[in-house]
Scaffold this motif. Structure first.
Motif, PDB file in Angstrom:
ATOM      1  N   ASN A 112       0.852  -1.190   0.000  1.00  0.00           N
ATOM      2  CA  ASN A 112       0.000   0.000   0.000  1.00  0.00           C
ATOM      3  C   ASN A 112       0.889   1.242   0.000  1.00  0.00           C
ATOM      4  OD1 ASN A 112      -1.712   2.142   0.625  1.00  0.00           O
ATOM      5  ND2 ASN A 112      -3.012   0.878   1.936  1.00  0.00           N
ATOM      6  N   VAL A 113       0.799   2.037  -1.068  1.00  0.00           N
ATOM      7  CA  VAL A 113       1.733   3.155  -1.233  1.00  0.00           C
ATOM      8  C   VAL A 113       1.619   4.203  -0.136  1.00  0.00           C
ATOM      9  CG1 VAL A 113       1.921   2.880  -3.723  1.00  0.00           C
ATOM     10  CG2 VAL A 113       0.195   4.434  -2.787  1.00  0.00           C
ATOM     11  N   ARG A 114       0.510   4.236   0.592  1.00  0.00           N
ATOM     12  CA  ARG A 114       0.372   5.250   1.634  1.00  0.00           C
ATOM     13  C   ARG A 114       0.709   4.695   3.031  1.00  0.00           C
ATOM     14  NH1 ARG A 114      -6.144   6.318   2.364  1.00  0.00           N
ATOM     15  NH2 ARG A 114      -6.760   4.159   2.727  1.00  0.00           N
ATOM     16  N   SER A 115       1.058   3.429   3.067  1.00  0.00           N
ATOM     17  CA  SER A 115       1.268   2.802   4.370  1.00  0.00           C
ATOM     18  C   SER A 115       2.671   2.991   4.921  1.00  0.00           C
ATOM     19  CB  SER A 115       0.995   1.293   4.267  1.00  0.00           C
ATOM     20  OG  SER A 115       1.981   0.669   3.453  1.00  0.00           O
ATOM     21  N   SER A 116       3.594   3.348   4.079  1.00  0.00           N
ATOM     22  CA  SER A 116       4.975   3.471   4.521  1.00  0.00           C
ATOM     23  C   SER A 116       5.725   4.404   3.582  1.00  0.00           C
ATOM     24  CB  SER A 116       5.633   2.078   4.568  1.00  0.00           C
ATOM     25  OG  SER A 116       6.812   2.109   5.321  1.00  0.00           O
ATOM     26  N   TYR A 117       6.958   4.681   3.914  1.00  0.00           N
ATOM     27  CA  TYR A 117       7.742   5.656   3.173  1.00  0.00           C
ATOM     28  C   TYR A 117       8.175   5.111   1.831  1.00  0.00           C
ATOM     29  CZ  TYR A 117      10.876   9.673   2.780  1.00  0.00           C
ATOM     30  OH  TYR A 117      11.472  10.850   2.405  1.00  0.00           O
ATOM     31  N   MET A 118       8.080   5.956   0.799  1.00  0.00           N
ATOM     32  CA  MET A 118       8.519   5.587  -0.543  1.00  0.00           C
ATOM     33  C   MET A 118       9.416   6.671  -1.118  1.00  0.00           C
ATOM     34  SD  MET A 118       5.214   3.769  -2.308  1.00  0.00           S
ATOM     35  CE  MET A 118       6.252   2.986  -3.568  1.00  0.00           C
ATOM     36  N   ALA A 119      10.214   6.287  -2.077  1.00  0.00           N
ATOM     37  CA  ALA A 119      11.166   7.248  -2.632  1.00  0.00           C
ATOM     38  C   ALA A 119      11.542   6.884  -4.059  1.00  0.00           C
ATOM     39  CB  ALA A 119      12.419   7.309  -1.769  1.00  0.00           C
ATOM     40  N   TRP A 120      12.157   7.849  -4.712  1.00  0.00           N
ATOM     41  CA  TRP A 120      12.777   7.650  -6.017  1.00  0.00           C
ATOM     42  C   TRP A 120      14.286   7.813  -5.854  1.00  0.00           C
ATOM     43  CZ3 TRP A 120      10.279   6.039 -10.316  1.00  0.00           C
ATOM     44  CH2 TRP A 120       8.898   6.164 -10.340  1.00  0.00           C
TER      45      TRP A 120
ATOM     46  N   ALA B 222      10.651   1.318  -1.686  1.00  0.00           N
ATOM     47  CA  ALA B 222       9.701   1.393  -0.585  1.00  0.00           C
ATOM     48  C   ALA B 222      10.290   0.764   0.668  1.00  0.00           C
ATOM     49  CB  ALA B 222       8.402   0.685  -0.967  1.00  0.00           C
ATOM     50  N   VAL B 223       9.876   1.325   1.775  1.00  0.00           N
ATOM     51  CA  VAL B 223      10.282   0.806   3.072  1.00  0.00           C
ATOM     52  C   VAL B 223       9.209  -0.153   3.567  1.00  0.00           C
ATOM     53  CG1 VAL B 223      10.773   1.444   5.454  1.00  0.00           C
ATOM     54  CG2 VAL B 223      11.548   2.902   3.592  1.00  0.00           C
ATOM     55  N   ARG B 224       9.630  -1.211   4.215  1.00  0.00           N
ATOM     56  CA  ARG B 224       8.664  -2.203   4.701  1.00  0.00           C
ATOM     57  C   ARG B 224       7.706  -1.576   5.700  1.00  0.00           C
ATOM     58  NH1 ARG B 224      12.047  -5.890   6.503  1.00  0.00           N
ATOM     59  NH2 ARG B 224      12.110  -6.971   4.507  1.00  0.00           N
TER      60      ARG B 224
ATOM     61  N   GLU C 228      19.853   4.097   0.497  1.00  0.00           N
ATOM     62  CA  GLU C 228      19.558   2.776  -0.067  1.00  0.00           C
ATOM     63  C   GLU C 228      19.295   1.729   0.996  1.00  0.00           C
ATOM     64  OE1 GLU C 228      22.867   2.507  -3.338  1.00  0.00           O
ATOM     65  OE2 GLU C 228      21.412   0.897  -3.608  1.00  0.00           O
ATOM     66  N   THR C 229      20.088   1.743   2.035  1.00  0.00           N
ATOM     67  CA  THR C 229      20.013   0.688   3.043  1.00  0.00           C
ATOM     68  C   THR C 229      18.700   0.703   3.826  1.00  0.00           C
ATOM     69  OG1 THR C 229      21.257   2.132   4.518  1.00  0.00           O
ATOM     70  CG2 THR C 229      22.500   0.456   3.319  1.00  0.00           C
TER      71      THR C 229
ATOM     72  N   PRO D 190      25.483   6.464 -15.093  1.00  0.00           N
ATOM     73  CA  PRO D 190      26.611   5.586 -15.432  1.00  0.00           C
ATOM     74  C   PRO D 190      27.869   5.956 -14.661  1.00  0.00           C
ATOM     75  CG  PRO D 190      25.464   6.250 -17.417  1.00  0.00           C
ATOM     76  CD  PRO D 190      24.869   7.046 -16.301  1.00  0.00           C
ATOM     77  N   GLY D 191      28.468   4.973 -14.025  1.00  0.00           N
ATOM     78  CA  GLY D 191      29.711   5.198 -13.300  1.00  0.00           C
ATOM     79  C   GLY D 191      29.552   5.877 -11.955  1.00  0.00           C
ATOM     80  N   LYS D 192      28.300   6.089 -11.541  1.00  0.00           N
ATOM     81  CA  LYS D 192      28.062   6.767 -10.268  1.00  0.00           C
ATOM     82  C   LYS D 192      27.254   5.882  -9.325  1.00  0.00           C
ATOM     83  CE  LYS D 192      28.299  11.524 -11.953  1.00  0.00           C
ATOM     84  NZ  LYS D 192      27.633  12.855 -11.939  1.00  0.00           N
ATOM     85  N   GLU D 193      27.290   6.234  -8.060  1.00  0.00           N
ATOM     86  CA  GLU D 193      26.506   5.505  -7.080  1.00  0.00           C
ATOM     87  C   GLU D 193      25.034   5.913  -7.173  1.00  0.00           C
ATOM     88  OE1 GLU D 193      29.913   4.839  -3.618  1.00  0.00           O
ATOM     89  OE2 GLU D 193      28.122   6.032  -3.210  1.00  0.00           O
ATOM     90  N   ARG D 194      24.186   5.020  -6.706  1.00  0.00           N
ATOM     91  CA  ARG D 194      22.763   5.333  -6.662  1.00  0.00           C
ATOM     92  C   ARG D 194      22.540   6.421  -5.627  1.00  0.00           C
ATOM     93  NH1 ARG D 194      18.607   0.351  -6.389  1.00  0.00           N
ATOM     94  NH2 ARG D 194      20.162  -0.349  -7.898  1.00  0.00           N
ATOM     95  N   GLU D 195      21.698   7.398  -5.984  1.00  0.00           N
ATOM     96  CA  GLU D 195      21.434   8.497  -5.068  1.00  0.00           C
ATOM     97  C   GLU D 195      19.936   8.707  -4.887  1.00  0.00           C
ATOM     98  OE1 GLU D 195      22.692  12.311  -6.471  1.00  0.00           O
ATOM     99  OE2 GLU D 195      21.756  12.079  -8.430  1.00  0.00           O
TER     100      GLU D 195
END
Length: 124
Positions: free
Chosen positions: A28-36, A97-99, A108-109, A41-46
Motif C-alpha cells: 500500500n503506497v500510503r502505508s509506509s515511506y517511498m522514494a525515487w 519502498a520501506v517495509r 539505499e540501506t 553511469p559510473g556513479k553511485e545510486r542516489e
C-alpha cells in the motif's frame, strides 16, 4: 509478494518534462515511506525524492524546484513529475519502498523493496 513497476522513462531534450510512475502490488503506497532513486553511469545510486505517509515530500537539492513527488492512493501508484530536465538528470530511475516506517532518510540501506528501473536520457 511486493512488486514495484516503474514506467514513463524516455529520451527528452534539455528543458523537457517526463512523468515517472511506479505501480505497486502487494504493498500500500500510503502505508509506509517511498522514494525515487537514480543511478547515472559510473556513479553511485542516489536518493532523489521521498514521500512520507502524511504526503510530506523531500527532495535532493539538485532537483528541488524541478521535480515533484506524489502518489495516487486509489491507483496505488507513486509518481515523479520531472520538469526543466537537464543532461545531468540522465540516469536509471528506481522506485523504492520501506517495509514499515512513516519516514526515513533516503538512503539505499533503508529500503527493502525496489523496482527494476526506468531509463531517463536528457540530451543537450
Amino acid at each position: 509478494q511486493v512488486q514495484l513497476v516503474e514506467s514513463g522513462g524516455g529520451s527528452v531534450q534539455a528543458g523537457g518534462s517526463l512523468r515517472l510512475s511506479c505501480a505497486a502490488s502487494g504493498y500500500n503506497v500510503r502505508s509506509s515511506y517511498m522514494a525515487w532513486f537514480r543511478q547515472a553511469p559510473g556513479k553511485e545510486r542516489e536518493g532523489v525524492s521521498g514521500i512520507d505517509t502524511s504526503g510530506g515530500p523531500s527532495y535532493a537539492d539538485s532537483v528541488k524546484g524541478r521535480f515533484t513527488i506524489s502518489r495516487d492512493n486509489a491507483k496505488n501508484t507513486l509518481y515523479l513529475q520531472m520538469t526543466n530536465l537537464k543532461p545531468e538528470d540522465t540516469a536509471v530511475y528506481y522506485c523504492a519502498a520501506v517495509r514499515s516506517a512513516w519516514s526515513c532518510e533516503i538512503l539505499e540501506t533503508n529500503f527493502q523493496y525496489w523496482g527494476q528501473g526506468t531509463q531517463v536520457t536528457v540530451s543537450s
